[in-house]
Design an enzyme around this catalytic site. Structure first.
Site, short mmCIF file in Angstrom:
data_model
loop_
_atom_site.label_atom_id
_atom_site.label_comp_id
_atom_site.label_asym_id
_atom_site.label_seq_id
_atom_site.Cartn_x
_atom_site.Cartn_y
_atom_site.Cartn_z
N SER A 128 -66.13 3.55 -24.45
CA SER A 128 -65.58 2.80 -25.59
C SER A 128 -65.60 1.31 -25.33
O SER A 128 -65.36 0.86 -24.21
CB SER A 128 -64.15 3.24 -25.87
OG SER A 128 -63.62 2.50 -26.96
N LYS A 182 -62.25 10.71 -25.60
CA LYS A 182 -62.92 9.66 -26.39
C LYS A 182 -62.82 9.96 -27.89
O LYS A 182 -62.65 9.06 -28.72
CB LYS A 182 -64.39 9.55 -25.97
CG LYS A 182 -65.23 8.56 -26.80
CD LYS A 182 -64.64 7.17 -26.79
CE LYS A 182 -65.60 6.10 -27.28
NZ LYS A 182 -66.39 6.38 -28.48
N HIS A 185 -59.39 9.03 -28.97
CA HIS A 185 -59.37 7.57 -28.99
C HIS A 185 -59.90 7.07 -30.33
O HIS A 185 -59.31 6.21 -30.98
CB HIS A 185 -60.21 7.00 -27.84
CG HIS A 185 -60.55 5.55 -27.97
ND1 HIS A 185 -61.53 5.07 -28.84
CD2 HIS A 185 -60.04 4.44 -27.37
CE1 HIS A 185 -61.60 3.77 -28.76
NE2 HIS A 185 -60.71 3.36 -27.87
N ASN A 186 -61.03 7.63 -30.75
CA ASN A 186 -61.64 7.18 -32.00
C ASN A 186 -60.81 7.57 -33.22
O ASN A 186 -60.78 6.84 -34.21
CB ASN A 186 -63.06 7.72 -32.11
CG ASN A 186 -64.03 6.96 -31.22
OD1 ASN A 186 -63.65 6.39 -30.21
ND2 ASN A 186 -65.29 6.95 -31.59
N GLU A 189 -58.23 5.05 -33.39
CA GLU A 189 -58.91 3.84 -33.85
C GLU A 189 -59.05 3.84 -35.37
O GLU A 189 -58.78 2.83 -36.04
CB GLU A 189 -60.28 3.77 -33.18
CG GLU A 189 -61.18 2.63 -33.64
CD GLU A 189 -62.57 2.77 -33.04
OE1 GLU A 189 -63.54 2.70 -33.81
OE2 GLU A 189 -62.68 2.97 -31.81
#
Length: 475
Positions: A128, A182, A185-186, A189
């Site tokens: 990232s 990940k 995480h996105n 986000e």
């Protein structure tokens, strides 16, 4: 001889290769479209001396010191399978493939099994930070066996972002753990970006603020509790001018948001795990609605545009901006609480033992959602170990108590004036559910029993499978 290979010289791949070269590693590089290799080498400057251009995968394999680690940086899905099979054909048992793209963790788990059976190590590595992160130091989330991780640990730590000298890279767990982290995480986000956009909507449509005025506000917010990469770049986006027209750049950009799938995957996984991630889900849906531009334009023509001016509904300008800042902080807490709850449940289901304190630590620099907020999350997990929900521990409990009233006011003011606020509204609903000891689900259970004889539990007796006195309804 090269220390490592990299296949896929798109934006992320080329910058990751330059990052590795800058850290002193010799990198063999290959791209399916070979003209990209020439262009890459021409633009590499003095780092070209640590780069070995390879026109074929065979050349790539021959250029790397065995046992060979090879990074694959191509589009998620079938391209990874195709490139992986092609590369493996020229590798030897004991070599390693590292998928550094945005892969679905289910695919990573499958690939680990397939390539392990062929005698290769396979690592799923979430990266990232976008173009800048890849070039100068991303946050890296690794899914691998312990021996495989040890083989590449030094290079991954060296190329990662640093926060107070600590590498923002770590082993998350086996097989798909890195890509799952990940993915979430996105998802966070997506939620963070959508809530910022909704606050921007209040400023633009509710208060009539100019991009320049809004840029100043975000710059100020970036000095406080909201300090983060996304708040910082929001101010920069708002202050930028279009070189062709001289108008604010943000006013020239078409309002249809793209997405590459990771946000949607995070919402799907949350649903599959039975963990409410309503703020993330709302953010994904909002991007989908933004893409339906003709539908929205037809709706505006049919129903009329809303009169979005909120006037002094939230007080004077200074009071209103303070309310927006607090609402954004409250929404952010809800979104992160949901994301970490999904991580916790997945860790339990997959037997990954995800190091959640470390997850927060490696997100403090390099990645898109980096913020001072993550320091508090990391400290909380380090101190408490297992946490049911971030909203239920300090400092987040105290912050929510201090900000939820303004979240409620902001959402109410926006919705009353027809300003779409799906993410912040869902953050508020999540908070309200979290503090409701008796919900209305008792009625749902009564309905389910009425039409399907599903049974229910009672408040006054132990056990389950009780039924109501009603006659069975249809079907």
């Amino acid at each position: 001889m090269a220390d490592i290979g990299l296949v896929g010289l798109g934006v992320m791949g080329s910058n990751l290769a330059l990052n590795m070269a800058e850290k002193g590693y010799t990198v063999a590089v290959h791209n399916r479209t070979t003209s990209k290799i020439d262009t890459f080498m021409q633009n590499a400057g003095p780092l070209a001396e640590r780069l070995v251009p390879c026109k074929t995968v065979g050349e790539l394999a021959a250029a790397i010191t065995p046992p060979r680690p090879v990074v694959i940086m191509v589009k998620a899905g079938s391209p990874v399978d195709e490139e992986g099979a092609k590369i493996a054909a020229d590798l030897a048992r004991g070599d390693m493939l590292i998928d550094a793209g945005n892969a679905n963790f289910h695919d990573t788990q499958r690939r680990v099994k397939e390539f392990t059976a062929q005698g290769f190590d396979f690592i799923g590595m979430g990266v990232s930070g976008g173009e800048e992160g890849a070039r100068h130091g991303p946050s890296i989330m690794v899914g691998a066996s312990e021996p495989a991780w040890k083989r590449v640990e030094k290079i991954i730590l060296d190329i990662s972002a640093k926060f107070d000298g600590e590498p923002c890279a770590a082993l998350m767990g086996p097989d798909g753990a890195g890509h799952f982290v990940k993915t979430i995480h996105n998802g966070i986000e997506y939620a963070d970006m959508q809530m910022i956009a909704e606050v921007y909507g209040i400023m633009r449509d509710g208060l009539g603020m100019s991009p320049e005025e809004m840029a100043d506000v975000f710059a100020k917010w970036n000095e406080g509790r909201l300090k983060s990469y996304l708040i910082e770049i929001t101010g920069k986006v708002l202050e930028a001018k279009d070189p062709d027209t001289g108008k604010p750049m943000v006013e020239i950009i078409l309002d249809t948001a793209g997405q590459k799938g990771t946000g949607r995957w995070s919402a799907i996984e949350a649903q599959d795990l039975g963990v409410p991630a309503t703020v993330i889900e709302a953010a994904v849906a909002a991007r989908g609605l933004s893409a339906q531009r003709e539908f929205r334009l037809a709706g505006e023509k049919l129903f009329g545009a809303a009169d979005t001016a909120i006037g002094d509904a939230l007080g004077d300008r200074a009071t209103t901006l303070d309310a927006l800042e607090q609402a954004l902080l409250a929404g952010k807490i809800a979104a992160y609480a949901q994301g970490f709850a999904v991580l916790s449940k997945a860790s339990e289901e997959q037997n990954w033992n995800l190091p959640l304190a470390t997850v927060a630590k490696i997100w403090r620099a390099g990645c898109i959602i980096r913020s001072v907020f993550l320091d508090d999350i990391s400290r909380s997990y380090s101190a408490s170990g297992s946490i049911e929900n971030l909203m239920m521990i300090e400092p987040f409990t105290g912050w929510l108590k201090a900000t939820e009233a303004n979240l409620r006011k902001v959402v109410s003011a926006g919705l009353l004036k027809g300003i779409p606020m799906p993410a912040l509204a869902n953050a508020l609903a999540y908070f309200d559910y979290a503090r409701t000891g008796r919900t209305t689900a008792n009625l749902l259970q009564g309905q389910r029993d009425f039409f399907g004889a599903h049974g229910f539990e009672r408040t006054d007796k132990d056990g389950e499978g009780f039924h109501g006195p009603w006659a069975m309804g249809p079907g």
